[in-house]
Motif scaffolding. Structure first.
Motif, PDB file in Angstrom:
ATOM      1  N   GLY A   1      51.553   0.111  26.549  1.00  0.00           N
ATOM      2  CA  GLY A   1      52.021  -0.658  25.301  1.00  0.00           C
ATOM      3  C   GLY A   1      53.262  -1.254  25.284  1.00  0.00           C
ATOM      4  N   ASP A   2      53.377  -2.403  24.540  1.00  0.00           N
ATOM      5  CA  ASP A   2      54.672  -3.001  24.281  1.00  0.00           C
ATOM      6  C   ASP A   2      55.237  -2.339  23.003  1.00  0.00           C
ATOM      7  OD1 ASP A   2      53.481  -4.623  22.586  1.00  0.00           O
ATOM      8  OD2 ASP A   2      53.318  -6.288  23.892  1.00  0.00           O
ATOM      9  N   LEU A   3      56.354  -3.005  22.664  1.00  0.00           N
ATOM     10  CA  LEU A   3      57.022  -2.790  21.582  1.00  0.00           C
ATOM     11  C   LEU A   3      56.292  -3.310  20.231  1.00  0.00           C
ATOM     12  CD1 LEU A   3      59.615  -1.490  20.151  1.00  0.00           C
ATOM     13  CD2 LEU A   3      60.767  -3.879  20.269  1.00  0.00           C
ATOM     14  N   HIS A   4      55.784  -4.196  20.523  1.00  0.00           N
ATOM     15  CA  HIS A   4      54.592  -4.701  19.381  1.00  0.00           C
ATOM     16  C   HIS A   4      53.636  -3.848  19.089  1.00  0.00           C
ATOM     17  CE1 HIS A   4      53.077  -7.736  16.533  1.00  0.00           C
ATOM     18  NE2 HIS A   4      51.947  -7.684  17.304  1.00  0.00           N
ATOM     19  N   VAL A   5      53.096  -3.537  20.079  1.00  0.00           N
ATOM     20  CA  VAL A   5      52.111  -2.644  19.735  1.00  0.00           C
ATOM     21  C   VAL A   5      52.318  -1.222  19.114  1.00  0.00           C
ATOM     22  CG1 VAL A   5      50.205  -1.224  21.104  1.00  0.00           C
ATOM     23  CG2 VAL A   5      50.626  -3.364  21.738  1.00  0.00           C
ATOM     24  N   ALA A   6      53.521  -0.644  19.788  1.00  0.00           N
ATOM     25  CA  ALA A   6      54.143   0.388  19.420  1.00  0.00           C
ATOM     26  C   ALA A   6      54.524   0.377  17.983  1.00  0.00           C
ATOM     27  CB  ALA A   6      55.225   1.065  20.047  1.00  0.00           C
ATOM     28  N   ARG A   7      55.178  -0.599  17.610  1.00  0.00           N
ATOM     29  CA  ARG A   7      55.781  -0.715  16.187  1.00  0.00           C
ATOM     30  C   ARG A   7      54.284  -0.850  15.092  1.00  0.00           C
ATOM     31  NH1 ARG A   7      59.394  -5.025  16.354  1.00  0.00           N
ATOM     32  NH2 ARG A   7      60.978  -3.402  16.935  1.00  0.00           N
ATOM     33  N   GLY A   8      53.400  -1.635  15.687  1.00  0.00           N
ATOM     34  CA  GLY A   8      52.054  -1.699  14.696  1.00  0.00           C
ATOM     35  C   GLY A   8      51.574  -0.380  14.627  1.00  0.00           C
ATOM     36  N   LEU A   9      51.140   0.463  15.697  1.00  0.00           N
ATOM     37  CA  LEU A   9      50.838   1.781  15.618  1.00  0.00           C
ATOM     38  C   LEU A   9      51.821   2.793  14.766  1.00  0.00           C
ATOM     39  CD1 LEU A   9      48.842   4.024  16.632  1.00  0.00           C
ATOM     40  CD2 LEU A   9      50.098   4.241  18.554  1.00  0.00           C
ATOM     41  N   ALA A  10      52.967   2.521  14.687  1.00  0.00           N
ATOM     42  CA  ALA A  10      53.851   3.582  13.955  1.00  0.00           C
ATOM     43  C   ALA A  10      53.667   3.246  12.385  1.00  0.00           C
ATOM     44  CB  ALA A  10      55.229   3.276  14.258  1.00  0.00           C
ATOM     45  N   GLU A  11      53.492   1.868  12.026  1.00  0.00           N
ATOM     46  CA  GLU A  11      53.105   1.529  10.829  1.00  0.00           C
ATOM     47  C   GLU A  11      51.604   2.173  10.441  1.00  0.00           C
ATOM     48  OE1 GLU A  11      53.497  -2.886  10.326  1.00  0.00           O
ATOM     49  OE2 GLU A  11      55.457  -2.781  10.939  1.00  0.00           O
ATOM     50  N   GLN A  12      50.756   2.034  11.168  1.00  0.00           N
ATOM     51  CA  GLN A  12      49.553   2.595  10.932  1.00  0.00           C
ATOM     52  C   GLN A  12      49.533   4.264  10.707  1.00  0.00           C
ATOM     53  OE1 GLN A  12      46.416   1.806  13.778  1.00  0.00           O
ATOM     54  NE2 GLN A  12      46.641  -0.665  13.430  1.00  0.00           N
ATOM     55  N   LEU A  13      50.380   4.803  11.527  1.00  0.00           N
ATOM     56  CA  LEU A  13      50.626   6.268  11.288  1.00  0.00           C
ATOM     57  C   LEU A  13      51.196   6.821  10.110  1.00  0.00           C
ATOM     58  CD1 LEU A  13      51.221   7.518  15.121  1.00  0.00           C
ATOM     59  CD2 LEU A  13      49.219   7.377  13.794  1.00  0.00           C
ATOM     60  N   GLY A  14      52.453   5.917   9.612  1.00  0.00           N
ATOM     61  CA  GLY A  14      53.002   6.129   8.611  1.00  0.00           C
ATOM     62  C   GLY A  14      52.397   6.257   7.308  1.00  0.00           C
ATOM     63  N   MET A  15      51.245   5.039   7.450  1.00  0.00           N
ATOM     64  CA  MET A  15      50.416   4.935   6.208  1.00  0.00           C
ATOM     65  C   MET A  15      49.349   5.922   6.361  1.00  0.00           C
ATOM     66  SD  MET A  15      49.033   0.859   6.197  1.00  0.00           S
ATOM     67  CE  MET A  15      48.486   0.750   7.811  1.00  0.00           C
ATOM     68  N   THR A  16      49.061   6.505   7.364  1.00  0.00           N
ATOM     69  CA  THR A  16      48.064   7.646   7.619  1.00  0.00           C
ATOM     70  C   THR A  16      48.450   8.882   6.921  1.00  0.00           C
ATOM     71  OG1 THR A  16      46.715   6.520   9.204  1.00  0.00           O
ATOM     72  CG2 THR A  16      46.561   8.991   8.977  1.00  0.00           C
ATOM     73  N   ALA A  17      49.900   9.100   7.331  1.00  0.00           N
ATOM     74  CA  ALA A  17      50.721  10.325   6.881  1.00  0.00           C
ATOM     75  C   ALA A  17      50.597  10.270   5.177  1.00  0.00           C
ATOM     76  CB  ALA A  17      52.008  10.389   7.474  1.00  0.00           C
ATOM     77  N   ARG A  18      50.751   9.329   4.686  1.00  0.00           N
ATOM     78  CA  ARG A  18      50.842   9.017   3.290  1.00  0.00           C
ATOM     79  C   ARG A  18      49.288   9.209   2.685  1.00  0.00           C
ATOM     80  NH1 ARG A  18      54.938   5.604   4.908  1.00  0.00           N
ATOM     81  NH2 ARG A  18      53.361   3.583   4.761  1.00  0.00           N
ATOM     82  N   GLU A  19      48.394   9.066   3.366  1.00  0.00           N
ATOM     83  CA  GLU A  19      47.132   9.367   2.937  1.00  0.00           C
ATOM     84  C   GLU A  19      46.512  10.679   2.880  1.00  0.00           C
ATOM     85  OE1 GLU A  19      44.902   6.578   5.294  1.00  0.00           O
ATOM     86  OE2 GLU A  19      45.518   5.014   4.332  1.00  0.00           O
ATOM     87  N   VAL A  20      47.341  11.727   3.538  1.00  0.00           N
ATOM     88  CA  VAL A  20      46.854  12.852   3.769  1.00  0.00           C
ATOM     89  C   VAL A  20      47.146  13.617   2.523  1.00  0.00           C
ATOM     90  CG1 VAL A  20      47.191  15.164   5.034  1.00  0.00           C
ATOM     91  CG2 VAL A  20      47.283  13.032   6.252  1.00  0.00           C
ATOM     92  N   GLU A  21      45.727  13.907   1.756  1.00  0.00           N
ATOM     93  CA  GLU A  21      45.986  14.392   0.455  1.00  0.00           C
ATOM     94  C   GLU A  21      46.133  15.974   0.447  1.00  0.00           C
ATOM     95  OE1 GLU A  21      42.718  13.044  -1.783  1.00  0.00           O
ATOM     96  OE2 GLU A  21      43.015  11.127  -1.196  1.00  0.00           O
ATOM     97  N   ILE A  22      46.155  16.558   1.579  1.00  0.00           N
ATOM     98  CA  ILE A  22      46.251  18.042   1.455  1.00  0.00           C
ATOM     99  C   ILE A  22      47.708  18.575   0.877  1.00  0.00           C
ATOM    100  CG2 ILE A  22      47.032  18.304   3.876  1.00  0.00           C
ATOM    101  CD1 ILE A  22      45.268  20.736   4.003  1.00  0.00           C
ATOM    102  N   ALA A  23      48.592  17.623   1.030  1.00  0.00           N
ATOM    103  CA  ALA A  23      50.029  17.973   0.582  1.00  0.00           C
ATOM    104  C   ALA A  23      50.007  18.340  -0.967  1.00  0.00           C
ATOM    105  CB  ALA A  23      50.973  17.018   0.792  1.00  0.00           C
ATOM    106  N   GLU A  24      49.128  17.391  -1.672  1.00  0.00           N
ATOM    107  CA  GLU A  24      49.088  17.799  -3.217  1.00  0.00           C
ATOM    108  C   GLU A  24      48.458  19.070  -3.494  1.00  0.00           C
ATOM    109  OE1 GLU A  24      47.350  14.416  -5.008  1.00  0.00           O
ATOM    110  OE2 GLU A  24      48.701  13.000  -4.008  1.00  0.00           O
ATOM    111  N   LEU A  25      47.559  19.277  -2.534  1.00  0.00           N
ATOM    112  CA  LEU A  25      46.366  20.670  -2.728  1.00  0.00           C
ATOM    113  C   LEU A  25      47.468  21.762  -2.569  1.00  0.00           C
ATOM    114  CD1 LEU A  25      43.111  19.649  -0.913  1.00  0.00           C
ATOM    115  CD2 LEU A  25      43.523  19.664  -3.466  1.00  0.00           C
ATOM    116  N   VAL A  26      48.419  21.915  -1.687  1.00  0.00           N
ATOM    117  CA  VAL A  26      49.194  22.939  -1.367  1.00  0.00           C
ATOM    118  C   VAL A  26      50.418  23.009  -2.367  1.00  0.00           C
ATOM    119  CG1 VAL A  26      48.054  23.418   0.883  1.00  0.00           C
ATOM    120  CG2 VAL A  26      50.266  21.987   0.825  1.00  0.00           C
ATOM    121  N   GLY A  27      50.707  22.387  -3.017  1.00  0.00           N
ATOM    122  CA  GLY A  27      51.777  21.917  -3.770  1.00  0.00           C
ATOM    123  C   GLY A  27      53.134  21.242  -3.168  1.00  0.00           C
TER     124      GLY A  27
END
Length: 96
Positions: A39-65
């Protein structure tokens, strides 16, 4: 343990965003690393953005307080200047 449940949910969610050639690893505590072969820097940066969005979508955080999940990302090329894996990880850690 509640923290373990959050980490498991996060790892599962993150793994859905990776290509078959990418490797997701838990480094310890609440740290994960993703190896992006070829992967080049562009690929890695795009993946990091996708992973960041995914982390925010993990709703279990709300369930465990938990108030929220946050993600920090840093990257380094292991091929640049013949760096070792350890050197690359140290650079990525500093980049966060």
């Amino acid at each position: 343990h509640v923290r373990d449940l959050v980490l498991i949910a996060l790892a599962r969610a993150l793994s859905t965003r990776l290509r078959e050639s990418d490797v997701l690893a838990r480094l310890g505590g609440d740290e994960f690393a993703v190896l992006v072969p070829g992967g080049d820097l562009h690929v890695a940066r795009g993946l990091a953005e996708q992973l960041g969005m995914t982390a925010r979508e993990v709703e279990i955080a709300e369930l465990v307080g938990l108030r929220r999940l946050t993600i920090s990302a840093g990257g380094a090329s292991l091929e640049a200047d013949g760096r070792s894996g350890g050197e690359g990880m140290a650079l990525a850690d500093r980049a966060m």
